[in-house]
Write a protein that holds these residues in place. Structure first.
Motif, PDB file in Angstrom:
ATOM      1  N   ALA A 204       0.832  -1.201   0.000  1.00 35.87           N
ATOM      2  CA  ALA A 204       0.000   0.000   0.000  1.00 35.87           C
ATOM      3  C   ALA A 204       0.867   1.252   0.000  1.00 35.87           C
ATOM      4  N   VAL A 205       1.935   1.256   0.802  1.00 33.68           N
ATOM      5  CA  VAL A 205       2.844   2.401   0.830  1.00 33.68           C
ATOM      6  C   VAL A 205       3.507   2.575  -0.538  1.00 33.68           C
TER       7      VAL A 205
ATOM      8  N   LEU B 213       1.658   6.520  -6.905  1.00 33.11           N
ATOM      9  CA  LEU B 213       0.622   7.479  -7.296  1.00 33.11           C
ATOM     10  C   LEU B 213       1.108   8.913  -7.126  1.00 33.11           C
ATOM     11  N   TRP B 214       1.712   9.214  -5.979  1.00 33.22           N
ATOM     12  CA  TRP B 214       2.176  10.583  -5.732  1.00 33.22           C
ATOM     13  C   TRP B 214       3.298  10.978  -6.683  1.00 33.22           C
ATOM     14  N   ILE B 215       4.241  10.082  -6.922  1.00 32.31           N
ATOM     15  CA  ILE B 215       5.329  10.376  -7.862  1.00 32.31           C
ATOM     16  C   ILE B 215       4.755  10.620  -9.249  1.00 32.31           C
TER      17      ILE B 215
ATOM     18  N   ALA C 222      -2.044   5.767 -16.951  1.00 36.08           N
ATOM     19  CA  ALA C 222      -1.592   4.540 -16.281  1.00 36.08           C
ATOM     20  C   ALA C 222      -2.006   4.539 -14.811  1.00 36.08           C
ATOM     21  N   LEU C 223      -1.949   5.698 -14.154  1.00 34.82           N
ATOM     22  CA  LEU C 223      -2.370   5.786 -12.755  1.00 34.82           C
ATOM     23  C   LEU C 223      -3.862   5.512 -12.612  1.00 34.82           C
TER      24      LEU C 223
ATOM     25  N   ILE D   1      -5.173  17.708  -2.628  1.00 37.28           N
ATOM     26  CA  ILE D   1      -3.861  17.904  -3.261  1.00 37.28           C
ATOM     27  C   ILE D   1      -3.722  16.990  -4.471  1.00 37.28           C
ATOM     28  N   ALA D   2      -4.153  15.743  -4.348  1.00 36.70           N
ATOM     29  CA  ALA D   2      -4.066  14.797  -5.467  1.00 36.70           C
ATOM     30  C   ALA D   2      -4.912  15.281  -6.644  1.00 36.70           C
TER      31      ALA D   2
END
Length: 172
Positions: free
Chosen positions: A33-34, A40-42, A68-69, A100-101
């Motif tokens: 999960a991490v 996702l964040w990158i 892709a995400l 933020i996302a």
């Protein structure tokens, strides 16, 4: 077991003996999960930056990353749903992290669109109004779908709870 679940189990290598130990499995699931959230964040940060620093090529790459995400997130949610876990039933949408996302996604998507289709001056006002209207309409539809799904899951849980309580009353 559906073809989707079989394929997901194959891709995730979920039948490996490694998953037999519960502690290992729990830690690995947390680590996964991490890792997934980091990816996702990158990807969101790269997608937000690339159209502005790498021109047209960066815009295409950003769109590819963002697509892709979306596919990976959809597969994760689909697998969870196929296993009986409704992601949107318990999710709180008023979180800074989610805002933020969404902002990063919009910055990257709109930056790529602007980079690929020209600058603000080259695109008519009607195009921007149409884009904004479509974005608002799409967001509204998504919110309605999520709320309906949350209500359906809540009603199913209440019905199951009621049936369980009735079962206890009958045995008394």
């Amino acid at each position: 077991m559906s073809a989707f679940v079989r394929a997901a189990r194959f891709v995730g290598d979920l039948d490996d003996e490694f998953y037999a130990d519960e502690l290992q499995r729990d830690i690995w699931n947390e680590a996964s999960a991490v890792g997934f959230q980091s990816l996702l964040w990158i990807g969101l940060i790269a997608g937000a930056i690339l159209p502005y620093v790498a021109g047209v090529t960066g815009a295409w790459v950003a769109l590819g990353i963002l697509f892709a995400l979306i596919v990976a997130s959809t597969v994760v949610q689909g697998y969870a749903r196929s296993r009986g876990v409704e992601v949107y039933s318990a999710q709180e949408f008023r979180r800074p992290r989610l805002a933020i996302a969404v902002v990063l996604y919009l910055v990257g998507s709109l930056g790529a669109i602007v980079r690929l289709f020209g600058t603000f001056g080259d695109v008519s006002l009607a195009t921007w109004v149409g884009l904004a209207t479509g974005a608002v309409a799409g967001a509204c539809v998504a919110i309605v779908i999520v709320k309906l799904r949350q209500r359906r899951v809540r009603n199913a849980e209440l019905a199951a709870e009621k049936a369980e309580l009735q079962g206890f009353e009958e045995t008394d």
